[in-house]
Structures are given as structure tokens and as C-alpha cells.
Design a protein around this motif. Sequence first.
Motif, PDB file in Angstrom:
ATOM      1  N   GLY A 143       0.805  -1.221   0.000  1.00  0.00           N
ATOM      2  CA  GLY A 143       0.000   0.000   0.000  1.00  0.00           C
ATOM      3  C   GLY A 143       0.836   1.267   0.000  1.00  0.00           C
ATOM      4  N   ALA A 144       2.072   1.179  -0.456  1.00  0.00           N
ATOM      5  CA  ALA A 144       2.935   2.361  -0.466  1.00  0.00           C
ATOM      6  C   ALA A 144       3.162   2.839  -1.894  1.00  0.00           C
ATOM      7  CB  ALA A 144       4.279   2.020   0.177  1.00  0.00           C
ATOM      8  N   ARG A 145       3.384   4.148  -2.029  1.00  0.00           N
ATOM      9  CA  ARG A 145       3.742   4.689  -3.335  1.00  0.00           C
ATOM     10  C   ARG A 145       4.573   5.947  -3.131  1.00  0.00           C
ATOM     11  NH1 ARG A 145      -1.731   7.775  -5.519  1.00  0.00           N
ATOM     12  NH2 ARG A 145      -2.108   8.878  -3.578  1.00  0.00           N
ATOM     13  N   PRO A 146       5.489   6.177  -4.055  1.00  0.00           N
ATOM     14  CA  PRO A 146       6.336   7.369  -3.891  1.00  0.00           C
ATOM     15  C   PRO A 146       5.571   8.640  -4.256  1.00  0.00           C
ATOM     16  CG  PRO A 146       6.916   6.173  -5.892  1.00  0.00           C
ATOM     17  CD  PRO A 146       5.855   5.366  -5.203  1.00  0.00           C
ATOM     18  N   MET A 147       6.085   9.748  -3.789  1.00  0.00           N
ATOM     19  CA  MET A 147       5.492  11.051  -4.071  1.00  0.00           C
ATOM     20  C   MET A 147       5.849  11.458  -5.500  1.00  0.00           C
ATOM     21  SD  MET A 147       3.753  13.258  -2.309  1.00  0.00           S
ATOM     22  CE  MET A 147       2.860  14.535  -3.141  1.00  0.00           C
ATOM     23  N   THR A 148       4.842  11.602  -6.327  1.00  0.00           N
ATOM     24  CA  THR A 148       5.085  12.056  -7.696  1.00  0.00           C
ATOM     25  C   THR A 148       4.219  13.282  -7.946  1.00  0.00           C
ATOM     26  OG1 THR A 148       3.275  10.759  -8.591  1.00  0.00           O
ATOM     27  CG2 THR A 148       5.429   9.685  -8.494  1.00  0.00           C
ATOM     28  N   LEU A 149       4.411  13.893  -9.103  1.00  0.00           N
ATOM     29  CA  LEU A 149       3.625  15.073  -9.450  1.00  0.00           C
ATOM     30  C   LEU A 149       2.133  14.726  -9.491  1.00  0.00           C
ATOM     31  CD1 LEU A 149       3.640  18.043 -10.199  1.00  0.00           C
ATOM     32  CD2 LEU A 149       3.896  17.393 -12.603  1.00  0.00           C
ATOM     33  N   ASN A 150       1.847  13.535 -10.005  1.00  0.00           N
ATOM     34  CA  ASN A 150       0.455  13.106 -10.080  1.00  0.00           C
ATOM     35  C   ASN A 150      -0.166  12.953  -8.696  1.00  0.00           C
ATOM     36  OD1 ASN A 150      -1.832  12.353 -11.529  1.00  0.00           O
ATOM     37  ND2 ASN A 150      -0.568  11.123 -12.932  1.00  0.00           N
ATOM     38  N   VAL A 151       0.619  12.395  -7.773  1.00  0.00           N
ATOM     39  CA  VAL A 151       0.135  12.237  -6.401  1.00  0.00           C
ATOM     40  C   VAL A 151      -0.104  13.615  -5.785  1.00  0.00           C
ATOM     41  CG1 VAL A 151       0.729  11.418  -4.092  1.00  0.00           C
ATOM     42  CG2 VAL A 151       1.236   9.992  -6.087  1.00  0.00           C
ATOM     43  N   LEU A 152       0.800  14.527  -6.046  1.00  0.00           N
ATOM     44  CA  LEU A 152       0.656  15.878  -5.496  1.00  0.00           C
ATOM     45  C   LEU A 152      -0.638  16.530  -5.995  1.00  0.00           C
ATOM     46  CD1 LEU A 152       2.059  18.210  -3.872  1.00  0.00           C
ATOM     47  CD2 LEU A 152       2.859  19.047  -6.075  1.00  0.00           C
ATOM     48  N   LYS A 153      -0.896  16.360  -7.270  1.00  0.00           N
ATOM     49  CA  LYS A 153      -2.122  16.953  -7.840  1.00  0.00           C
ATOM     50  C   LYS A 153      -3.356  16.306  -7.236  1.00  0.00           C
ATOM     51  CE  LYS A 153      -0.083  18.676 -12.063  1.00  0.00           C
ATOM     52  NZ  LYS A 153      -0.097  18.759 -13.516  1.00  0.00           N
ATOM     53  N   GLU A 154      -3.274  15.028  -7.000  1.00  0.00           N
ATOM     54  CA  GLU A 154      -4.367  14.300  -6.362  1.00  0.00           C
ATOM     55  C   GLU A 154      -4.597  14.841  -4.943  1.00  0.00           C
ATOM     56  OE1 GLU A 154      -3.540  10.142  -5.704  1.00  0.00           O
ATOM     57  OE2 GLU A 154      -5.225   9.633  -6.986  1.00  0.00           O
ATOM     58  N   TRP A 155      -3.516  15.022  -4.201  1.00  0.00           N
ATOM     59  CA  TRP A 155      -3.622  15.613  -2.852  1.00  0.00           C
ATOM     60  C   TRP A 155      -4.363  16.934  -2.935  1.00  0.00           C
ATOM     61  CZ3 TRP A 155       1.352  15.540   0.662  1.00  0.00           C
ATOM     62  CH2 TRP A 155       1.695  14.203   0.965  1.00  0.00           C
ATOM     63  N   TRP A 156      -3.874  17.771  -3.837  1.00  0.00           N
ATOM     64  CA  TRP A 156      -4.426  19.126  -3.925  1.00  0.00           C
ATOM     65  C   TRP A 156      -5.922  19.076  -4.235  1.00  0.00           C
ATOM     66  CZ3 TRP A 156      -6.776  22.233  -7.630  1.00  0.00           C
ATOM     67  CH2 TRP A 156      -6.860  23.595  -7.302  1.00  0.00           C
ATOM     68  N   TYR A 157      -6.279  18.280  -5.235  1.00  0.00           N
ATOM     69  CA  TYR A 157      -7.675  18.209  -5.678  1.00  0.00           C
ATOM     70  C   TYR A 157      -8.577  17.728  -4.542  1.00  0.00           C
ATOM     71  CZ  TYR A 157     -11.416  17.139  -9.118  1.00  0.00           C
ATOM     72  OH  TYR A 157     -12.574  17.092  -9.842  1.00  0.00           O
ATOM     73  N   TYR A 158      -8.154  16.703  -3.830  1.00  0.00           N
ATOM     74  CA  TYR A 158      -9.045  16.116  -2.824  1.00  0.00           C
ATOM     75  C   TYR A 158      -8.937  16.770  -1.438  1.00  0.00           C
ATOM     76  CZ  TYR A 158     -10.327  12.776  -6.347  1.00  0.00           C
ATOM     77  OH  TYR A 158     -10.812  12.220  -7.499  1.00  0.00           O
ATOM     78  N   MET A 159      -7.819  17.397  -1.136  1.00  0.00           N
ATOM     79  CA  MET A 159      -7.747  18.130   0.127  1.00  0.00           C
ATOM     80  C   MET A 159      -8.669  19.365   0.067  1.00  0.00           C
ATOM     81  SD  MET A 159      -5.891  16.520   2.202  1.00  0.00           S
ATOM     82  CE  MET A 159      -5.952  14.881   1.508  1.00  0.00           C
ATOM     83  N   PHE A 160      -8.948  19.806  -1.147  1.00  0.00           N
ATOM     84  CA  PHE A 160      -9.896  20.902  -1.306  1.00  0.00           C
ATOM     85  C   PHE A 160     -11.267  20.404  -1.783  1.00  0.00           C
ATOM     86  CE2 PHE A 160      -5.771  23.089  -1.350  1.00  0.00           C
ATOM     87  CZ  PHE A 160      -6.007  24.004  -0.339  1.00  0.00           C
ATOM     88  N   GLN A 161     -11.528  19.131  -1.477  1.00  0.00           N
ATOM     89  CA  GLN A 161     -12.902  18.617  -1.612  1.00  0.00           C
ATOM     90  C   GLN A 161     -13.333  18.020  -0.275  1.00  0.00           C
ATOM     91  OE1 GLN A 161     -14.082  16.353  -5.041  1.00  0.00           O
ATOM     92  NE2 GLN A 161     -12.660  17.430  -6.371  1.00  0.00           N
ATOM     93  N   CYS A 162     -12.763  18.536   0.783  1.00  0.00           N
ATOM     94  CA  CYS A 162     -13.141  18.097   2.128  1.00  0.00           C
ATOM     95  C   CYS A 162     -13.406  19.360   2.908  1.00  0.00           C
ATOM     96  CB  CYS A 162     -12.002  17.312   2.780  1.00  0.00           C
ATOM     97  SG  CYS A 162     -12.209  17.065   4.563  1.00  0.00           S
ATOM     98  N   SER A 163     -14.515  19.408   3.640  1.00  0.00           N
ATOM     99  CA  SER A 163     -14.828  20.635   4.362  1.00  0.00           C
ATOM    100  C   SER A 163     -14.516  20.513   5.854  1.00  0.00           C
ATOM    101  CB  SER A 163     -16.285  21.027   4.123  1.00  0.00           C
ATOM    102  OG  SER A 163     -17.123  19.943   4.402  1.00  0.00           O
TER     103      SER A 163
END
Lengths: 543, 344
Positions: A143-163
Amino acid sequence: MKDLPKPKDFYSRLMHRPGSTDWMDTPVDIRKGMYCYAANPKSLNILSAPFARDWNPVEEDWKLPENWQQILHEGFKERLERFRSFKVFMDICVRCGACADKCHFFIGTGDPKNMPVLRAELLRSVYRNDFTTFGKILGRVGGARPMTLNVLKEWWYYMFQCSECRRCSVFCPYGIDTAEITIMGRELLNLLGLNIDWIATPVSNCYMTGNHLGIQPHAYKDMLDFFVDDIEEVTGVRVEPSFNRKGADILFITPSGDVFADPGTYTCMGYMMLFHYLREKYGFDITWSTYASEGGNFGFFTSHETMKRLNAKMYAEAKRLGVKWILGGECGHMWRVINQYMDTMNGPADFLEEPVSPITGTKFENAKSTKMVHIAEFTADLIRHGKLELDKSRNNHLKVTYHDSCNPARGMGLLEEPRYVIRNVCNHFYEMPENTIREQTFCCGSGAGLNAGENMELRMAGGLPRANAVKHVHEQHGVNMLACICAIDRAVFPPLMEYWVPEVGVTGLHEMVANALVMPGENKRETDLRGEPLEGMEGDTDE
Amino acid sequence: MNVKYMYSFLAVIVLFLIAYVGTEAVGLQWLFGVLIPYVALAVFLVGFIRRVMGWARSAVPFRIPTTCGQQRTLPWIRPNRIDNPSTTGGVIARMFLEIVAFRSLFRNTRMKAKADGRITYQWEIFLWVGALAFHYAFAVVLARHLRFFLEPVPAPIKLLETVDAFFQFGLPVVYLSGVVLLIAVAYLALRRIFIPMVRYISLANDFFPLFLIFGIAFTGILMRYFSKVDILSIKALTMGLVSFSFPDTEVLKAIDGLFYGHLFFVSVLLAYFPFSKLMHMGGIFLSPTRNLPNDTRMHRHVNPWNYPVDVHTYAEYEDDFREKMVEAGLPVDKPLEPAEAEKE
């Protein structure tokens, strides 16, 4: 609003089905209507925030600093040491899935990465890779994965879909709180200058002018003066708010949203009328401040440090003015900050006195350290002691239901006070179904800084569960008014109701209090504060 | 086929074969019966303690309980002392119920949507029942196994066995706990495999311990009811493990490979435990949303790393707006400079 999908499109997403590819293999699709615009570099610079720049979330290149992975890794490590919550929550989730259909954003969007468990896994997968032995050895299987640009974008998108509403945390057998995960995720993103503008600009406004909307002191006073005229028109009584006055007994702080836009403005008038009533009858002495003119705190949606920087104004102003204690207005996250953070961050408030109601003599024991009292507590106490003359029938045109704002409900437990007030100021009050109120309340869908215009589809989806419950009581009991004690609610519910339940309006608690309040020397009221004619004016009720 | 559960399933099969072949064919009874269990126990103890210490080392900067009921406030409003505790006693009650009764999970609801968009939330108790059955059955099975490590067998263990064998059927008499454990663990695994959303969020790390525990329960039941292993030799081995006086190789060799498979499963579980999500057993005690009172307006909580931050002071603010403030009739701390005043 016209670009929005149709209700049936939203409904079709309610049949939750997972994606066809594993979530780690599903790249993020930053979709219009679902994301907020990037932070304006000017706003970030005012706060001396790092890596202020022009960038666009939908463009390939986010103009990241070269060592961004290292910055994130170190930021992550530091937060694991500083916050036990973060470390424990990274380690102990068993992925039982109980949280999944508790999230309004998951319910409304059907996007599997909006399940609280997967939102956290976005961070956890990187945590395993960077900080755990098993993750390092087993990699993807573990269940591990390295930090990539895609992961970063995913973080950004979903961290701003949580209230950060914490509804999932009520049901989690270990109390894992996604708000905590999102707070950390956003802190990390802010290390790279990746805030959204709807948060960054209010924060910089608040820092410089004292409130999110950037209302300057003279304008703030002007706006309240307008309300003085409006109040006089309805009641014939001229109220006299005072500002920045040294030696007042109490300092009043409320979200600036209520000064600025309907229907919050009516709540603001409500406060002004209540204070005037109390001054005339009991010599109540309170002042507003143009410096501490914001109850809300969008810093909370940025980082702990930013929250502290904005919140500092409350105690600083109370100290400067020499008041005894602070009274706070109706706001959601403001009260989570005051209840769970303020005293720790900016206390001890040893220059203030333990709050006592000058009218009833009630000691607010529960606020004896913070020295800040919620206006619903204050008003409920007044009513309990029979200190307010109220004519409930003036709210007879309203069939009211009450929305518990997330933060006062799950970060404080302010449940009965507002209900007590409502029952005493209006005759028709109906609760929404029990799985949608109190500690199980559903978010408005626009909290935690997501109440922008460009993400309207996300807001309508996130607000769907709440709107659905309102619709239920509207159809069942003819409810036509949604009451709340949160300025963001008052700003975001009107469009949400317009989309889902157009027959229902939105009000604050103290608007209804003011409608019912019989002011000394007032004219016979023919309309409510909104100028709408009262039904059955002589106080006859239909029940 | 989902690789996540296939990998985990295969891993468990392979683990069994390693122990079975290792003892039956290669004769490594001493390795699987003595050495590995010791190492596994040591890894478990050291790993568990280190993990908990690691959490404890992290600071608790803020008091952030999730409040699930009315706060303590005005004297005439009844607070919810357990779900929104304001005292240590309340926190203890909340934690106790959370740990022994999975109180939060008990609230679980299931959302259902009708075609016209009507949404309902129904009480959903199966996960709670499954989880509770699993944990309690496992606890009883564990406690019963103390008979292998204590001589004479203490009365409470015997009593537990009597209760566990309440239904008095089968020969040897069937223990309920073993059966419940097997069913519960199968339920938890099957829901992960068959409920699409749960399958989607599950990792190999979620299937592996379930299959492993299924393997433990399954081999245990096989030994007790079907293959009838040499129980006296096993007790000689287990008593040897606790007293550090090991039986002869002959005794070890008399024990069936099935037992070594069982023991190896347990050893793997112990060694795996501290590095896995199974640490929720320790973590629940340290969860800041549950183990703190909601009393921060009454008592100040201290953040050990609270540091000073830049603020925009009132003096700076007044400097920015003094002229406008004076003009609007707002009080100021510092009067306008004569030159500025003249401009008006």
C-alpha cells in the motif's frame, strides 16, 4: 448556476460504484466546477507565505520549486512529531469502510477518492513509502507509493474537496478525524504555495484589515450605520452601536460575512437590536471592534500557524480595550477555533475576567478560561431568566427547521442552546430526520474555505445530503425557513436551497430573536426585518 | 481476480507449507517449535512497545475531541457526559465503551438512494456485530489457550471453557468461540471481497491478517476435532517454552506438522502485528479525538511547541487607517499628526 448539471445527473451519481481501475492507477482529473482557483501571489506575499507565484491547477506545469519532494518529506516528518493525532491516524486505520457513506462529498459526487478512508490513504500511501519499514520493503503490495507530481495533484484536488466537517470521525471506531488529515494535507500544500485563492485572499485581507472581506474601519462603521437606518424603518427605534470603545464591559466579535451580505445582514441587525434592548433595559455595555472585526478564521483552513496569526487579534483587542470578556457571534468554524484552539494558541487570557452575564448574573463556568461566550449561550440564558420580552407570533409566517453547523456540533457540542432559543422565538419548529442533525449533521457542502463561485458543482453535490433532508421537512411540514448559526451557512445555503428546494429561505438565529423582540418604544411592527409583511399581526396564532 | 487478496491468500498457503514441510519432511521441529516462536514473541513485544512509545513521543498540541452530544454549559441544560465528556471520568467512560463495545461503530448507518433522489440513512449493525464477535471470540480463544502454558490450569480458565462449551455437543465437546471466530473472520473477509466499495479501499495488508487468522482458527479446529494431534506432547512443548526447559527431540517429532503450521501462523501474526494496522489495538488508547475531554474553554491546554508568530498589531492597523478612522469618528490611540489633520 446555469452551467450546473441537472438534479437527475446528481442523483445518478448516488448509485455508488467504484472505479474500474485501482485507485492508485486512476490519475486525477482536475475538473471544472469541482476545483477552486489558485491563490493570488499578492495575497500570499502579504502573509510572507512561501513560493507565491502565478500558477494554474489545470496546466501541466505547476511551477514547483526544484526540491519540492524534499520540502514535503520534511514537512511531513515535522508534523508527525508535532501532532500525535496525525501519527496515530496514519498508522491505525483498518479500512473497515464505516466512514465511506458518511461523507457528504462522497455521497454527492460518488467519487471514490472522496471516501474519507481513501482521502486519508492518499497521504498514508506516501507515509508508508517514506516512513515505515514495511512500506519501504513491500512497496505497492504494502500500500505504499512514492510522491510524484500526479500524487501531489491528487492531494491538492481532494484536500480541497473536504470541508473538515468531522462527520466521518463520529462513526470511526478509532476516532480517526479526516479534518485532521485534511488540515495536515493543506499545511503541506501550503509549504509549496499551493493554496486556493478563496482562502488565501480572505486570509490576507483579514490579516491587514481585520476581516476576510477587507472592509476598512470607516466602511465597517458605515455598513452598520446602514443597518441602524434599516432597523429604524422597521421598528421606529434608533439603535446606537459603538466601535473600538475603551472601557466597555464586553467586546463583541462576529463574522464579517454578516455585515456584508444577505441574509446574514439581518442576523447582524438582530445582534444590534438585542444589544440595544439590553442597554435600554439593563444598562448593558458592549462594543464592536473594527480591528477584531472577523469571527471566522480562514487561517484555520491554511495552517495552524496562520490560524494563530489571525486569531491573535481577538485577545489583543480585548486587552487593548480593557473589556471584561468577549461575546462571540454566530459562526461555525470560528467556534471550533475558539473552543479547541484559541486559549492554547494565544492565551492565557489572564487580563480578562471570568465571564458573568451582567443581566442575569449567570457565571459561564464552561468559558472560565477562554473568557469567550457564544451568543446562543448568552441569549438562551437571558430567555431562561425571563429577561427578554418576546412576541413569538411575529415569526408565525416561518416554519423553521434548524441546521446544526458542523463545527459547533462536532467540535463543541452546542446543540440545545440554539434549539431553546428557536422554541422561544417562534411557534413552528420542525426537526430534520435524526441521522442528519446534531452530531450527525450534514455539512452545507461549502465549508472550510470551499464557498467559492467556480466550484459550484462541487458545492451542489456536497450540499445534496443536507438539502435532501431540508426537502423532506419541506414536503412533510411545509418548512419554509432554514435556520443556522454559521455565517458560511448563511452565505452558501441560499444558492443551495435555490437549486434543490427553492421554496426554503435561510436565516440566522438572532434574526428570529430580533423579529420577536419587543423593543422599548417601538412602533407596531408591520413587517419583519426583511420588510416582509407579518401575518396575523395582533398576535393570534394558528396553533 | 484481485491481486490484493490473491497475494495474501497465497502468502498464507505458502506459510503453512513452509512450516508443514519444514517439520514433516526436513525435521526442523526445533526451529518452528522453539526458535521462531521466541523470536516472534520478542519482535511483538519490542515492536509493540516501540510503536506505542513512538506515538507517545509525538506532542498533543491541541485538545480536539470529536463531540458527539451536548456540551457542558448552562446549569439547566443536560450535558452528554459520555459522548461529550468534560471530566476525566467522562473520558474514561467514553474510552471504556469505545474499547469494549465499539460504541462509535455501533452508530453505523447505511445510506440508500432511491431513483427520485430521496436519500435515507438506516442503522447498519452487521459490521458492528461482526467486529464484536470477531474480537471477543478471539479473546476467548486466546484465554483458553492459557491452559497450555499453566500447570495446574487455573480455575477461571476452566470456568471459561465450561461456559464456552455450554451447548455440550460433539466429541470432543465443541467450543463456541472457535466456531464464532471462524465465522466472523470469514464474514469480515467476504465483505471485503464482495462489497465493491470495501474491496476498492482494501489493501493486501487488509486481507493478509484476515486470512492468517482464518488459518489459525482453521488449523486449530482441525487439530481439536479432526486430526486429533498428540496433545500431551504439545503441552510438553508449550510448558517447555514458558519454563525454558525444552522437551527431547523425540517429543517434538511426535507432534503433527499441522500443529507446527498452526504455531507458525501464530508466530507470523505476532511478528507482523507491530508493523501493521493491527496496532489499532494500541492506537485506540491514544486517539486524541476520543481520549480528551471537551473542556478547553474551562481549562487551558498547553501546547509544548507553541511558538510566537507574526501578527499585524493594532498599532500597525491604526497607522494604516488613522486618517479614515478619525474622519469616520472612530476613536484612535494616537491622534493625527498636525500636518495630516490640516489636510482635512
